[in-house]
Design a protein around this motif. Sequence first.
Motif, PDB file in Angstrom:
ATOM      1  N   CYS C   5      37.535  59.128  82.781  1.00  0.00           N
ATOM      2  CA  CYS C   5      36.619  59.014  81.650  1.00  0.00           C
ATOM      3  C   CYS C   5      36.345  57.533  81.431  1.00  0.00           C
ATOM      4  O   CYS C   5      37.280  56.737  81.390  1.00  0.00           O
ATOM      5  N   TYR C   7      35.747  56.011  78.926  1.00  0.00           N
ATOM      6  CA  TYR C   7      36.418  55.513  77.723  1.00  0.00           C
ATOM      7  C   TYR C   7      37.938  55.623  77.835  1.00  0.00           C
ATOM      8  O   TYR C   7      38.668  54.674  77.603  1.00  0.00           O
ATOM      9  N   CYS C   8      38.418  56.789  78.204  1.00  0.00           N
ATOM     10  CA  CYS C   8      39.858  57.072  78.128  1.00  0.00           C
ATOM     11  C   CYS C   8      40.622  56.741  79.405  1.00  0.00           C
ATOM     12  O   CYS C   8      41.850  56.737  79.397  1.00  0.00           O
ATOM     13  N   HIS C  57      34.772  65.637  77.879  1.00  0.00           N
ATOM     14  CA  HIS C  57      36.186  65.294  77.739  1.00  0.00           C
ATOM     15  C   HIS C  57      36.695  65.944  76.446  1.00  0.00           C
ATOM     16  O   HIS C  57      37.010  65.258  75.469  1.00  0.00           O
ATOM     17  N   CYS C  61      38.198  62.175  74.184  1.00  0.00           N
ATOM     18  CA  CYS C  61      37.223  61.543  73.288  1.00  0.00           C
ATOM     19  C   CYS C  61      36.054  62.464  72.961  1.00  0.00           C
ATOM     20  O   CYS C  61      35.214  62.121  72.147  1.00  0.00           O
TER      21      CYS C  61
HETATM   22 ZN    ZN Z   1      37.396  60.417  77.215  1.00  0.00          ZN
END
Ligand code: ZN
Lengths: 998, 419, 99, 195
Positions: C5, C7-8, C57, C61
């Motif tokens: 991801c 972001y993650c 996700h 998130c």
């Molecule tokens: Zn994520």
Amino acid sequence: MSPRRTPSGGRVNRLRTIRFTFDGTAYTGHQGDTLASALLANGVSLFGRSFKYHRPRGVLTSGVDEPNALVTVLRGEVREPNIPATMVEIHDGLTAVSQNRFPSLAYDVSAVNQLGGKFISAGFYYKTFMGPVIGPLKGTRFWMLCEKIIRRAAGLGRAGHAPDPSRYERMNAFCDVLVVGSGPAGLAAAHEAAQSGAQVILAELDPCFGGSANWSGETIDGEPAATWASDVVGELKTHDNVRLLKRTTVWGYYDGNTLAAVERVSDHKDTPAKGAPRHRHWTIRARKVVLATGAFERPLVFPGNDRPGVMMASAAMRYANQYGVLPGEKIAVLANNDSAYRAMAALAKAGARIIAIADLRQDVSAACRKLANDAGAELLTGHAVISTEGGKKLSGVKLAPFSATSGVSTGNARDIGADCLIVSGGWSPTIHLASQAGARPVWSDDLQAFLPPETGKGWIGAGAFNGNFSTAEAISEGFAAGRNAAGQPALETTALPDIEPAPLDPNPAPVFEIKAKGKAFVDFQHDVTADDVRLAHLEGFVSVEHLKRYTTLGMATDQGKGSNVPGLAIMAEALGKPIPEVGTTRFRPPYAPVSVGALAAERFGDLKPERLTPMHDWHLENGATMYSAGLWFRPMIYGGPGETIEQAYVREAQATRETAGIVDVSTLGKIAVQGPDAAEFLDRVYSNVFSTLPVGKARYGLMLREDGLVFDDGTTWRLGEHDFLMTTTTANAGKVMQHLEYFLDVVWPDLKVHLTSVTDQWAGAAIGGPKAREILASCVTGTKVDNEALPFMGIVHGEISGAPVMICRLSFSGEMAFEVYSGAGHGTHVWEALIEAGRPFDMVSYGLEALGTMRIEKGHVTGAEIDGRTSARDLHLGWMLSKKKPFIGSAMMDREGLSASGRLELVGLISLDNRPLSGGAHIVEEVDAANPHGSLGHITAACFSPALGKYIALALVSGGKARYGKRAHISDPLRNRFGPVEIVSHHFFDPEGKRMHG
Amino acid sequence: MAEYSAFSLLKNALSGNRDWKPAWRKPSPKASYDVIIIGGGGHGLSTAYYLAKEFGITNVAVLEKGYLGSGNVGRNTTAVRSNYLLPQNTRFYEHSMKMWENLSHDLNYNVMFSQRGVLNLAHTPGQLDDLARKGNAMRHLGVDAELMTPVEIGRRVPGLDMSQQARFPIYGGLMQERAGTARHDAVAWGYARGADRRGVDIIENCEVTGFLRDGDRVTGVSTSRGDIRAKKVAVAVAGSTGRVMQLAGIDRMPIESHVLQAFVSESLKPFLDTVLTFGMGHFYVGQSDKGGLVYGGDLDGYNSYAQRGSLPIVEEVMSEMLALFPSLAPVRVLRSWGGVCDMSMDGSPIITTGPLPGMYLNCGWCYGGFKATPASGFCFAHTIAKDAPHEFNAPFTLDRFSRGTVIDDKGQGPTPRMH
Amino acid sequence: MLITCPYCGPRDVSEFAYQGDGNRTRPDPASTDSEAWNAYVYDRLNPAGIHNEIWQHAGGCRVHLAVVRDTLTHEISSVRFAREHGTPTHSRRNHGAKA
Amino acid sequence: MGEQLSPLEPIFRPGSHGNFVDGVGVTLSEIAPGSIVQLAAWPGEEKKLMAAIGSVTGLKLADGAGAGASSDRYAAFGFAPGKFLVSDASEGLATTFAGKVAAATGTVTDLSHGRTAIRIAGPRSEWVLAKLFAVDFSLPAFSVGSGISTTHHDVFTQIQRSGPDSFDLYVFRSFARSFWKMLCHASDEVGYEVR
Ligand SMILES: [Zn+2]
Ligand SMILES: Cc1cc2nc3c(=O)[nH]c(=O)nc-3n(C[C@H](O)[C@H](O)[C@H](O)COP(=O)(O)OP(=O)(O)OC[C@H]3O[C@@H](n4cnc5c(N)ncnc54)[C@H](O)[C@@H]3O)c2cc1C
Ligand SMILES: NC(=O)c1ccc[n+]([C@@H]2O[C@H](COP(=O)([O-])OP(=O)(O)OC[C@H]3O[C@@H](n4cnc5c(N)ncnc54)[C@H](O)[C@@H]3O)[C@@H](O)[C@H]2O)c1
Ligand SMILES: Cc1cc2nc3c(=O)[nH]c(=O)nc-3n(C[C@H](O)[C@H](O)[C@H](O)COP(=O)(O)O)c2cc1C
């Protein structure tokens, strides 16, 4: 002293004696013994019975590849079937029993199956048992009769019915380098990777690290190899970037370099430590993997090769060197390669007599001759074992000259007395994990084995896994692999330990079978013989996968670790093709069988979490019977003493309509829809319009799916210009959230809207009934709740007993009703205050049954009607389909099939025989109990309606409205209920809504 | 070729089993056929068999890219049932059931059809109502179904956790006694032998790599073993439908290919005498005659042609198994595998003429097409022979989506992984 | 399978929810082109090879991701925010389904 | 306004449990902050939102995914693009933020009742958490102050590392009791103390 225990040597702790039982007989062994080694030490030779012919079987191997010696381990009432005795560590109190025999291991009646050998050859069952074409046994009956008998005879161990009280757990791990296998190669790799500072995990399926170093009898730097291994392990223990996992089988190689392993944490203990699991399931995400999994020695196929006492050479060596056990006193050897000579030498050294060596090769190296000579064994080159003697125990073997090119014996046979025959048919690298990861095996003519390709995307191989069978190669490859995996450059030269060189040549003669008279087993456990393989060939089952499926070769608990290559070699010969053209069957997880418990881990006994509303404890304390609704628990009824469910819900619903009732609605899905485009967004996702909704008001909304069918419904409250609170049905909360998020993220990223699940933020209590307003008024402060302050669908804010609340006047029950929302942490407090306020009015708390009853009376739909197949018009919700704007589903909702006549439409039903109706009953025009037919539709929900004094139901019926006022019948053959009903409008009660508008 | 029987077994046993003949020939492809069937799975083979047997069309080739039965017919969990909710499905699958009941005889091959019952469990009153709706729907079409009480269930399935303390206590169940299991491979082999005996060419290791065209019309196929012409080309490739249709220039279909895993435990003495499905998740289990518990659960949930599963579903399935049978925790998983399922947009199959002239299509079996094998072959053969559907497959058209006449037994809408 | 991801970071596939074929374009909401709607709602690209897909996700998130993944090997070659990159772009002609 | 009733109430058993004879591996406690607030910025407005967080809490958040910080009173961390969870020992944080975050910057959502905050601390915290979450809890991968969103099966969880061996877990309130039981169960092996 046990009869077969060597006077000294081995790595068992002779000072620790352990007591256990096998088939009820008490035995002793030592710490470090497996069940197999301990029983062998006690002179036991018969361990089990084979699958099909129930032939007596001993121990063939010393590890996970064991096909024969399977036992059931008992822990109290709990049964653990099919465990190889070679994998069971003995501990005090261990109770093991043999399996697949009746009445006893020594005398098994099913052994008569052997007599039918030729008749019950591979696949025989496809050709018979079809039964007569007519008569009482026609169709499938005759087969099912035979099947019962076959099923009882087949199968190995018995599973129990007693729940397993053990604990299983999961562990997630991340590392730079996972090393699988701790033989010389694995240890070297772990050592190098650890030196570089990488996070390292070393997994070894055995109880001790070292792999073959524990029993090879070699020396490294002048010390026994096992000492070298424990020194390396000792050093690894000093690194805090290394995790050492013994008793840990890496069983699966999954996408993304995710590997699965099971650690047997407490199987070897009498009682696990407090809180410790029996098995721990490791999911390891590794940047790189070093596969150092070694190799398996292969059996040879010859008549009588399954007699107890026939054993793999390396296993025999391991029993002698590691466990201090002699598998026999008079040992014969059968080999097509040099490695058996090492084993033979070790056995001789440990005190066994080596009678003779039959080597299938004509030429044998000087080194081997010397070993034979030193052991005092007669060496017969160009010879084979053509049969074995003995009953449940080997007593001798027949040797005969043999031609490796023709595969048949040529001259006069000779009998030799022996109680153990050790066999080596060459080695197959343990490439299972690499194959799972997608590697295509490569055939090596030299080694007569499938090797892994050079490296894979996520892994590097080392040692015997690569087909490099010397310890020196294993260590040097291990070093290189460890560095490489840790991202370190290769060294120009590596200082290797000084290893006594192996004088032996690992390349076997390309012989897999000795053709002679008698049953020669390829797959021991499944009793697949060489003739079965040839029969498969004859019948056209020549692809390896067909061979496997037709004969069940390689489908037993050992998954053909030893038998696959000989099996396909025999097929290759029958086809006249080279082995690589025949190929190998597909490798699949698990590498070795894994307990179901380990994989369920913490979910064993706890499948799903419980989702509780803030008032859950109150419900329990007040007599509620709870329902599970998805993961939630909700009150079904608050039954009084002696009350039936029907009496309880009728009482609750009646009281609500007479005075007031209160129900917990906290489970409704709640989504905060916030942002400047929130109203626009709602207009797009709901079929009706929300942008016109004033602040401080709520509206009932309907959502369709993209395909135009109804998705969900609920009320949405406008709390501020840019701030909405959407409610959904309990069941669909998650789905609706995802649906909305998808559109925001993927389809309309330009909209400024944020969605947050606030289901858990709010406790909801719905209070309804003629007295509801009065009750509310008596406890709410800070706001009025009269018609003016709180009109239908209005929202106000106030306090109840100090806690802030938000109240919306809306009704599911059809009564004057209010939903009171408070912070979840205040939920019980507010609920109790409402209960208290309701006491003077005899307000009741009611459960889902009464809720359902009142909604049926009102004709409100829920999930039973919104079943994914109904359209808004089917549910008479066509009025909610805005014509002013497009919305999700609007483009598809008018397709011909969705507006066709004859669709199932929502109607009401009234029972005309005053008997209950049930959900799932069908509706017909004429009852025909003997031959039910002509279904018009079905009941979605039913109840006794206290308001009407009748049994009523909602139903989806073809023709719908057109049938109002008509008579029909319930046809419920499953519950043997038939009877007349009247079809009516679904609005049974107060169709004008006078009561809720007040 | 000789009939199979106890007598022939005995005779051959006495002569050392040296006289058996291949179950089917291994012919080389001819230059042209009346009908080519792409896909040597259950459906392709049964189609060939019924073309020959029922419609007298024997100049037929079945082209299989791998070994015969290498697709889903060889990797499914063998449940055969006709317990559907919607009448279009129930009628079709019940027809199939009737054919199963006589299949071993018809093929002279024991496919081991074992009518040991399929039991769907309910864990809430609402679920039991849903099962009652389905069971009654079946009964109104003349199909057997019964509701079972917890007491009856406990008796029928020892070892099942019947306690009220269970996370999802068992509330009742719907049993179809005539349902059961069959030996999957035997079905493929039996149809292959049957078709072969009637003159059909079964050609293994022959992958279709393209379609021969005359304008729009399909006139044959190119294969790894050369071009082969045919008057009619029928596609029955299950999980590979997307790939094969793409070869015909049709990129988009109402199909997604998803991987479904299955598992077999080590062999056990008889433990479970029926097929069981869990109502609070995706889980089903039966026991093979060899003794392995054969079980599975949900799709992995993403497009895949890899015949290989991921770990989370393994864990999911095992947890669900233990929720039903807490005594099985020490029992061990022997093997897992995956198959690629042609998931359709409403969970129901497609058996139709077209979509191109000269082409016939059979797909959309999701993870339930094994039980359809006889009826699917029969109806598809009818469709090919008559250029019109049989009444049983008439609803299974391609245009039902645009027309809104979907057959959505689970009510999930166009989300294939949910069916 | 691990999905990285943006972001993650890399997370287990169990945290993600598959949302299917990312090559579909939703017709203009007001469009009455029933063929276009039918294609959008019911037809899917289903290549054996590189595929453009949407994943959420969901167990992290909750952002939707445009993922390019090989359906034969499960290898992931690109993960981006669907919101920023819209429908994943990958040349249609090139999805390499070499049967 | 009155204290919130903890969802853990009937099963919260202070004291030592499990295999604690060789020492307590972890300490479990309910944090019960007065406020838990979710702040979400519109794309491009993240900096402004972070500034607002800074001005209310005094916490400085670094750029980048999951960045977070905490003080005695406040804790804040990013858990999704542009989204932050902020907690305050006192009540009323949502109201404070409502006055500080302009509609053009983003949204404020009060979750003070909707999430239950649990702290796990002690030398075996990483080990116990690794049983439940497929996340690398090692310090190099998960630094002090930072946060993540993840899931244990059905239980969605936001986690902030509050110290070298201390983590704060935010779970949906309705799942909190089940989650707590599971956490205790997972901690049995290392011995745990409930405080
Ligand atoms: Zn994520
Ligand atoms: C794990 C699992 C469990 C299942 N359980 C059940 C169950 O319990 N009950 C049930 O009823 N159903 C079940 N199913 C579904 C069932 O197996 C399938 O629906 C059914 O087998 C599909 O039809 P088929 O047998 O013709 O397919 P297949 O056997 O897959 O046949 C298709 C054939 O086409 C071949 N092919 C593909 N492309 C080409 C090409 N280009 N050229 C030549 N040949 C090609 C393939 O190699 C394959 O052999 C299950 C499926 C799976 C994966
Ligand atoms: N022809 C021969 O004489 C011959 C043949 C093979 C091996 N060997 C000897 O074997 C040694 C090779 O060393 P090596 O390190 O490559 O192999 P090894 O056999 O010493 O070690 C492999 C280790 O991997 C473990 N293992 C295998 N699969 C596993 C899994 N899935 N999970 C966890 N553990 C697993 C095994 O238990 C074993 O301990 C040399 O000493 C060599 O002399 C000799
Ligand atoms: C009903 C059924 C029973 C099975 N039983 C066994 C078994 O007892 N032993 C075994 O090794 N595999 C068994 N399998 C799995 C097959 O070995 C194989 O994995 C499966 O057919 C898929 O093929 P593949 O693994 O070659 O891709 C069984 C499969 C099915 C469908």
